[in-house]
Design a protein around this motif. Structure first.
Motif, PDB file in Angstrom:
ATOM      1  N   UNK A 145       0.831  -1.201   0.000  1.00 55.46           N
ATOM      2  CA  UNK A 145       0.000   0.000   0.000  1.00 55.46           C
ATOM      3  C   UNK A 145       0.868   1.254   0.000  1.00 55.46           C
ATOM      4  N   UNK A 146       0.567   2.238  -0.849  1.00 64.16           N
ATOM      5  CA  UNK A 146       1.321   3.491  -0.852  1.00 64.16           C
ATOM      6  C   UNK A 146       1.249   4.157   0.522  1.00 64.16           C
ATOM      7  N   UNK A 147       2.378   4.495   1.078  1.00 62.96           N
ATOM      8  CA  UNK A 147       2.398   5.169   2.366  1.00 62.96           C
ATOM      9  C   UNK A 147       2.320   4.242   3.560  1.00 62.96           C
ATOM     10  N   UNK A 148       2.060   2.960   3.319  1.00 63.00           N
ATOM     11  CA  UNK A 148       2.001   1.998   4.434  1.00 63.00           C
ATOM     12  C   UNK A 148       2.530   0.650   3.951  1.00 63.00           C
ATOM     13  N   UNK A 149       3.836   0.487   3.937  1.00 65.91           N
ATOM     14  CA  UNK A 149       4.445  -0.738   3.391  1.00 65.91           C
ATOM     15  C   UNK A 149       4.140  -1.999   4.181  1.00 65.91           C
ATOM     16  N   UNK A 150       3.473  -1.869   5.331  1.00 62.32           N
ATOM     17  CA  UNK A 150       3.125  -3.049   6.123  1.00 62.32           C
ATOM     18  C   UNK A 150       1.761  -3.602   5.739  1.00 62.32           C
ATOM     19  N   UNK A 151       1.118  -2.989   4.749  1.00 63.30           N
ATOM     20  CA  UNK A 151      -0.185  -3.453   4.277  1.00 63.30           C
ATOM     21  C   UNK A 151      -0.149  -3.726   2.772  1.00 63.30           C
ATOM     22  N   UNK A 185     -14.386  -3.999  -7.739  1.00 64.18           N
ATOM     23  CA  UNK A 185     -13.442  -2.984  -8.187  1.00 64.18           C
ATOM     24  C   UNK A 185     -12.952  -2.104  -7.062  1.00 64.18           C
ATOM     25  N   UNK A 186     -13.527  -2.280  -5.861  1.00 63.70           N
ATOM     26  CA  UNK A 186     -13.109  -1.495  -4.706  1.00 63.70           C
ATOM     27  C   UNK A 186     -11.703  -1.905  -4.281  1.00 63.70           C
ATOM     28  N   UNK A 187     -10.946  -0.942  -3.805  1.00 58.43           N
ATOM     29  CA  UNK A 187      -9.599  -1.218  -3.333  1.00 58.43           C
ATOM     30  C   UNK A 187      -9.546  -1.098  -1.810  1.00 58.43           C
ATOM     31  N   UNK A 188      -8.882  -2.070  -1.183  1.00 61.17           N
ATOM     32  CA  UNK A 188      -8.743  -2.099   0.266  1.00 61.17           C
ATOM     33  C   UNK A 188      -7.270  -2.207   0.621  1.00 61.17           C
ATOM     34  N   UNK A 189      -6.908  -1.664   1.783  1.00 57.92           N
ATOM     35  CA  UNK A 189      -5.551  -1.784   2.296  1.00 57.92           C
ATOM     36  C   UNK A 189      -5.608  -2.704   3.507  1.00 57.92           C
ATOM     37  N   UNK A 190      -5.050  -3.911   3.367  1.00 55.94           N
ATOM     38  CA  UNK A 190      -5.194  -4.929   4.415  1.00 55.94           C
ATOM     39  C   UNK A 190      -3.844  -5.392   4.938  1.00 55.94           C
ATOM     40  N   UNK A 191      -3.872  -5.888   6.167  1.00 61.46           N
ATOM     41  CA  UNK A 191      -2.682  -6.512   6.740  1.00 61.46           C
ATOM     42  C   UNK A 191      -2.503  -7.889   6.102  1.00 61.46           C
ATOM     43  N   UNK A 192      -1.274  -8.361   5.977  1.00 63.90           N
ATOM     44  CA  UNK A 192      -1.058  -9.687   5.387  1.00 63.90           C
ATOM     45  C   UNK A 192      -1.780 -10.807   6.124  1.00 63.90           C
TER      46      UNK A 192
END
Length: 289
Positions: free
Chosen positions: A59-65, A73-80
């Motif tokens: 994820x841009x700005x959050x390399x841990x996600x 088509x929705x985009x989500x930022x999730x933890x591995x």
């Protein structure tokens, strides 16, 4: 302990200890762009659990996600740990998402036919047969299977070709010119870096190179590529590494040796380039058949 991680819901308490330990070990690097997964243990949006998604990378700005695209088509930022690996295979039902140049195909559904080059061939519901990158496909396993069409030749993806100027450099007697051509083309054509690994591994037994070549040559170690890597595909023995990126890095460090091999057409390296990034030996065998 699991609840303290933040996004695991109560349903995760029923997962066996082995399953939990596997989930906790997943990292962002396990989900490079184009890999497929299922959402799991998401407490904030439990309705998305078990839904398939496709990774767009860190994820841009959050390399841990990991940023993923869902079937809508929705985009989500999730933890591995909220993702479990899934596989895209021939016969999988998919929906197309995330296209910009051919946006008219977004939200269209189809069935995976085969893998070709760096794309999947998909039979769309509108009777078209098109090729798409893995990152633009999301699995929809709940979809009702429709009547299959009779097999017909797959439409070849609009593959890029090596420029004539680059081909001229590959045929140069100046190995510095040849080496520069390899550097330019390997990032544009990942299959070229993979072929280079096959060639180099016949002379050296470096662990990572050996494992890559074992996969690519189907354990023949004869310099001929038989099993090209798919986006995100893991290689046995080096599962923790990005196989495609490793091919590129190793090949770039050995461009001088590759230039020499190309000049003498060792393991058909120059022939591979002239044949449009295909093994000439296999093409000749197919023609005889």
């Amino acid at each position: 302990a699991l609840q303290s991680r933040g996004e695991l819901g109560p349903c995760q308490q029923n997962i066996c200890a082995v399953g939990c330990s596997v989930a906790e070990e997943m990292e962002v690097g396990d989900f490079p762009r184009g890999t497929h997964a299922q959402i799991t243990g998401l407490a904030s949006k439990p309705e998305l659990n078990e839904e398939h998604c496709t990774s767009l990378g860190p994820s841009p700005g959050n390399p841990e996600r990991v940023t993923v695209t869902t079937k809508t088509g929705a985009q989500l930022s999730l933890k591995p740990l909220n993702l479990k690996p899934a596989e895209l295979l021939p016969g999988s039902h998919v929906i197309i998402q995330g296209l910009t140049n051919a946006a008219k195909y977004n939200n269209q559904c189809g069935e995976i036919l085969s893998w070709q080059g760096d794309r999947w061939i998909v039979d769309l519901d509108n009777k078209e047969r098109k090729s798409f990158k893995s990152e633009n496909l999301v699995v929809i396993p709940e979809r009702v299977v429709t009547k299959k069409r009779s097999a017909e030749p797959a439409e070849a993806p609009e593959a890029k070709k090596i420029k004539m100027a680059d081909m001229k450099d590959f045929e140069s007697t100046d190995e510095r010119v040849v080496a520069q051509a390899f550097v330019r083309c390997m990032r544009e054509f990942p299959i070229l870096a993979q072929k280079c690994i096959c060639v180099l591994a016949t002379k050296q037994t470096v662990t990572i190179m050996h494992e890559l070549a074992q996969h690519l040559t189907d354990k023949q170690n004869d310099g001929l590529i038989r099993r090209p890597l798919r986006p995100g595909e893991k290689v046995k023995g080096i599962e923790e590494l990005d196989a495609m990126e490793q091919c590129l890095q190793i090949a770039e460090r050995r461009v001088r040796a590759l230039a020499t091999h190309c000049r003498i057409n060792y393991c058909d390296l120059l022939g591979f380039l002239k044949a449009g990034l295909k093994e000439p030996k296999f093409n000749r065998m197919q023609k005889k058949l």
